[in-house]
Design a protein around this motif. Structure first.
Motif, PDB file in Angstrom:
ATOM      1  N   MET A  55       0.809  -1.215   0.000  1.00  0.00           N
ATOM      2  CA  MET A  55       0.000   0.000   0.000  1.00  0.00           C
ATOM      3  C   MET A  55       0.846   1.271   0.000  1.00  0.00           C
ATOM      4  O   MET A  55       1.987   1.268   0.447  1.00  0.00           O
ATOM      5  CB  MET A  55      -0.885   0.046   1.257  1.00  0.00           C
ATOM      6  N   TYR A  56       0.210   2.352  -0.481  1.00  0.00           N
ATOM      7  CA  TYR A  56       0.692   3.717  -0.274  1.00  0.00           C
ATOM      8  C   TYR A  56      -0.205   4.332   0.786  1.00  0.00           C
ATOM      9  O   TYR A  56      -1.424   4.124   0.775  1.00  0.00           O
ATOM     10  CB  TYR A  56       0.576   4.549  -1.551  1.00  0.00           C
ATOM     11  N   TYR A  57       0.394   5.111   1.683  1.00  0.00           N
ATOM     12  CA  TYR A  57      -0.335   5.802   2.727  1.00  0.00           C
ATOM     13  C   TYR A  57      -0.055   7.291   2.581  1.00  0.00           C
ATOM     14  O   TYR A  57       1.100   7.707   2.590  1.00  0.00           O
ATOM     15  CB  TYR A  57       0.115   5.338   4.110  1.00  0.00           C
ATOM     16  N   VAL A  58      -1.095   8.067   2.418  1.00  0.00           N
ATOM     17  CA  VAL A  58      -0.952   9.511   2.294  1.00  0.00           C
ATOM     18  C   VAL A  58      -1.686  10.135   3.469  1.00  0.00           C
ATOM     19  O   VAL A  58      -2.882   9.924   3.656  1.00  0.00           O
ATOM     20  CB  VAL A  58      -1.548  10.034   0.969  1.00  0.00           C
ATOM     21  N   THR A  59      -0.941  10.894   4.258  1.00  0.00           N
ATOM     22  CA  THR A  59      -1.521  11.632   5.370  1.00  0.00           C
ATOM     23  C   THR A  59      -1.522  13.100   4.983  1.00  0.00           C
ATOM     24  O   THR A  59      -0.491  13.635   4.574  1.00  0.00           O
ATOM     25  CB  THR A  59      -0.706  11.420   6.661  1.00  0.00           C
ATOM     26  N   VAL A  60      -2.666  13.732   5.079  1.00  0.00           N
ATOM     27  CA  VAL A  60      -2.789  15.147   4.745  1.00  0.00           C
ATOM     28  C   VAL A  60      -3.328  15.914   5.947  1.00  0.00           C
ATOM     29  O   VAL A  60      -4.032  15.358   6.790  1.00  0.00           O
ATOM     30  CB  VAL A  60      -3.720  15.388   3.522  1.00  0.00           C
ATOM     31  N   VAL A  61      -2.962  17.177   5.983  1.00  0.00           N
ATOM     32  CA  VAL A  61      -3.548  18.092   6.952  1.00  0.00           C
ATOM     33  C   VAL A  61      -4.434  19.043   6.157  1.00  0.00           C
ATOM     34  O   VAL A  61      -3.956  19.760   5.271  1.00  0.00           O
ATOM     35  CB  VAL A  61      -2.472  18.861   7.745  1.00  0.00           C
ATOM     36  N   GLN A  62      -5.719  19.007   6.462  1.00  0.00           N
ATOM     37  CA  GLN A  62      -6.715  19.802   5.758  1.00  0.00           C
ATOM     38  C   GLN A  62      -7.474  20.621   6.788  1.00  0.00           C
ATOM     39  O   GLN A  62      -8.136  20.068   7.668  1.00  0.00           O
ATOM     40  CB  GLN A  62      -7.676  18.897   4.987  1.00  0.00           C
ATOM     41  N   ASP A  63      -7.342  21.941   6.672  1.00  0.00           N
ATOM     42  CA  ASP A  63      -8.016  22.837   7.618  1.00  0.00           C
ATOM     43  C   ASP A  63      -7.721  22.455   9.064  1.00  0.00           C
ATOM     44  O   ASP A  63      -8.603  22.465   9.923  1.00  0.00           O
ATOM     45  CB  ASP A  63      -9.525  22.857   7.366  1.00  0.00           C
TER      46      ASP A  63
END
Length: 97
Positions: A55-63
């Motif tokens: 898998m690829y894991y993408v963690t984002v910070v949104q607002d």
């Protein structure tokens, strides 16, 4: 692009191509386009990318909120695999001065 997940998927797919083909200006430009979409339309402040064997894991910070998305590697790497299998169809053109 309406869905944050779709925008991340598109960004990640072309980012993998761009990383593997650093001289591919079209891939780099498209990666930047999706990064701009993530910032402008989805208010993503930062991204963190990890991967393992499956898998690829993408963690984002949104607002100010952290969200994680997972994508199967075979789904994300399909474009890169296609380019690798038929490189004559995906020529890297030089940058015009």
């Amino acid at each position: 692009m309406k869905s944050l997940q779709d925008a991340i998927y598109n960004w990640l797919t072309i980012k993998i191509v761009s990383d593997a083909r650093p001289d591919d200006t079209a891939a780099a430009d498209t990666t930047q386009l999706f990064e701009q979409i993530l910032a402008d339309e989805h208010h993503v402040d930062s991204k963190e990318l990890k991967r393992d064997a499956l898998m690829y894991y993408v963690t984002v910070v949104q607002d100010g909120n952290t969200k994680e998305y997972r994508f199967p590697r075979d789904l994300i790497e399909v474009m890169l695999d296609q380019i690798s299998q038929e490189p004559d169809k995906y020529i890297t053109y030089p940058v015009e001065d």
